[in-house]
Write a protein that holds these residues in place. Sequence first.
Motif, mmCIF file in Angstrom:
data_model
loop_
_atom_site.group_PDB
_atom_site.id
_atom_site.type_symbol
_atom_site.label_atom_id
_atom_site.label_comp_id
_atom_site.label_asym_id
_atom_site.label_seq_id
_atom_site.Cartn_x
_atom_site.Cartn_y
_atom_site.Cartn_z
ATOM 1 N N UNK A 80 0.794 -1.301 -0.034
ATOM 2 C CA UNK A 80 0.033 0.110 -0.180
ATOM 3 C C UNK A 80 0.844 1.161 -0.128
ATOM 4 N N UNK A 81 1.987 1.092 0.755
ATOM 5 C CA UNK A 81 2.878 2.360 0.841
ATOM 6 C C UNK A 81 3.370 2.741 -0.356
ATOM 7 N N UNK A 82 3.789 1.689 -1.117
ATOM 8 C CA UNK A 82 4.390 1.798 -2.399
ATOM 9 C C UNK A 82 3.371 2.384 -3.458
ATOM 10 N N UNK A 83 2.342 1.899 -3.348
ATOM 11 C CA UNK A 83 1.162 2.412 -4.119
ATOM 12 C C UNK A 83 0.976 3.839 -3.996
ATOM 13 N N UNK A 84 0.851 4.057 -2.747
ATOM 14 C CA UNK A 84 0.554 5.810 -2.440
ATOM 15 C C UNK A 84 1.800 6.380 -3.055
ATOM 16 N N UNK A 111 -12.631 9.645 -5.644
ATOM 17 C CA UNK A 111 -11.554 8.968 -5.028
ATOM 18 C C UNK A 111 -10.364 9.831 -5.886
ATOM 19 N N UNK A 112 -9.588 8.673 -6.416
ATOM 20 C CA UNK A 112 -8.044 9.366 -7.065
ATOM 21 C C UNK A 112 -8.737 10.003 -8.237
ATOM 22 N N UNK A 113 -9.777 9.945 -8.788
ATOM 23 C CA UNK A 113 -10.146 10.991 -9.952
ATOM 24 C C UNK A 113 -10.292 12.312 -9.484
ATOM 25 N N UNK A 114 -11.115 12.293 -8.277
ATOM 26 C CA UNK A 114 -11.202 13.844 -7.606
ATOM 27 C C UNK A 114 -9.434 14.225 -7.478
ATOM 28 N N UNK A 115 -8.858 13.440 -6.859
ATOM 29 C CA UNK A 115 -7.319 13.742 -6.527
ATOM 30 C C UNK A 115 -6.496 14.252 -7.802
ATOM 31 N N UNK A 116 -6.925 13.426 -8.847
ATOM 32 C CA UNK A 116 -6.063 13.934 -10.025
ATOM 33 C C UNK A 116 -6.517 15.173 -10.603
ATOM 34 N N UNK A 117 -7.915 15.605 -10.369
ATOM 35 C CA UNK A 117 -8.167 17.012 -10.765
ATOM 36 C C UNK A 117 -7.714 17.987 -9.664
ATOM 37 N N UNK A 137 -15.812 4.801 2.338
ATOM 38 C CA UNK A 137 -16.847 3.477 2.247
ATOM 39 C C UNK A 137 -16.235 2.226 1.950
ATOM 40 N N UNK A 138 -14.803 2.430 1.548
ATOM 41 C CA UNK A 138 -13.956 1.280 1.491
ATOM 42 C C UNK A 138 -13.017 0.935 2.626
ATOM 43 N N UNK A 139 -13.157 1.575 3.574
ATOM 44 C CA UNK A 139 -12.418 1.430 4.849
ATOM 45 C C UNK A 139 -10.968 2.155 4.761
ATOM 46 N N UNK A 140 -10.832 2.888 3.651
ATOM 47 C CA UNK A 140 -9.468 3.640 3.509
ATOM 48 C C UNK A 140 -9.734 5.062 3.559
ATOM 49 N N UNK A 141 -8.486 6.030 3.233
ATOM 50 C CA UNK A 141 -8.587 7.156 3.251
ATOM 51 C C UNK A 141 -7.936 7.662 1.683
ATOM 52 N N UNK A 142 -8.255 9.025 1.341
ATOM 53 C CA UNK A 142 -7.539 9.381 0.114
ATOM 54 C C UNK A 142 -6.014 9.063 0.119
ATOM 55 N N UNK A 143 -5.501 8.523 -0.909
ATOM 56 C CA UNK A 143 -3.917 8.332 -0.767
ATOM 57 C C UNK A 143 -3.126 8.814 -1.727
ATOM 58 N N UNK A 144 -3.740 9.639 -2.574
ATOM 59 C CA UNK A 144 -3.162 10.214 -3.648
ATOM 60 C C UNK A 144 -2.919 11.826 -3.574
ATOM 61 N N UNK A 163 -14.686 14.337 3.207
ATOM 62 C CA UNK A 163 -14.168 12.951 3.231
ATOM 63 C C UNK A 163 -14.510 11.742 4.206
ATOM 64 N N UNK A 164 -15.433 12.763 5.233
ATOM 65 C CA UNK A 164 -15.658 11.701 6.407
ATOM 66 C C UNK A 164 -17.213 11.349 6.195
ATOM 67 N N UNK A 165 -18.070 12.121 5.285
ATOM 68 C CA UNK A 165 -19.176 11.434 4.883
ATOM 69 C C UNK A 165 -19.322 10.849 3.394
#
Length: 261
Positions: A80-84, A111-117, A137-144, A163-165
């Motif tokens: 996961x660390x490497x991916x982030x 998610x990552x699409x919003x982060x790309x923007x 919703x998937x049990x993670x946080x934004x990572x990019x 991010x919380x809702x």
Amino acid sequence: MNNFSNIRLEENNKEAIITIDRPKFLNALNQKTLEEIDSVFDVLSENNTLRGVVITGGGDKAFVAGADINEFLNVDRDNAKQICENGHKVFSKIENFKVPVIAAVNGYALGGGSELALACHMRLATKNAKFSQPEVNLGIIPGYGGTQRLAQLIGKGKALELMCTAEMISADEALNLGLVNYVSENKNDMLSKASEIIKTISRKAPKAIENVIKSLNAKYDESKDGYKTEIELFSECCATKDFVEGTKAFLEKRCPDFKGE
Ligand code: COA
């Protein structure tokens, strides 16, 4: 000829359009797509006539519906660390690119699409665009980079709420929050607006544009003093022929002819 399979690149002298093109998966970012985005910016950095880049999504439904969830089953604490880190590297390359990069958001930016923007310098949206950071919703946080860039753009309170809702917001709500710069009726109008912005920018001195980006980014870089960076970069501009040309053109009441020198 570039050998990309998940993105398309069109270049017309001053403007490049990158289309994330996996409509079957709503353009979700798998690792290969991220690699291709990384490479395409290396290709574009060689183009000295380029004055702006647009990133958009293939098809009508999505800009990018997030990281590719199909790849999540293989993710564990170690990789996961490497991916982030890899995502951070690619998005930081976009954020620090020498000419403005405009996200043209058609449909879902999740998610990552919003982060790309968020990593782009400006965001345009169609009326039907939708933004969300649904990672919880998937049990993670934004990572990019999303936890940082969303707060920079819309403030801590609203960023935390979104991010919380995992709430999905419309283009008009994103406009009100300052998340997007303009909302257009449809994709064609949005791409025309992006071209119009790039045309305006292309009439300015390239070094000045590059240094505006660098100086502004220094504000968010803890290793840099933004004010000192501004002084350095201002001085650098003053050493260019374009500065002399811009000043002379004003005094001679004519349009400047910037050469990027
Ligand atoms: N990763 C991989 N595949 C994805 C995807 C993603 N992030 N988002 C959508 N897809 C795929 C779907 O699995 C579906 O594939 P299928 O046709 O083989 O079943 C296809 O894209 C179309 O999506 P679908 O869910 O059928 O469309 P919809 O209109 O009902 O819903 C969304 C659209 C965007 C609301 C929904 O796809 C969604 O919630 N996607 C996940 C968003 C997300 O959580 N992203 C953040 C990841 S961190």
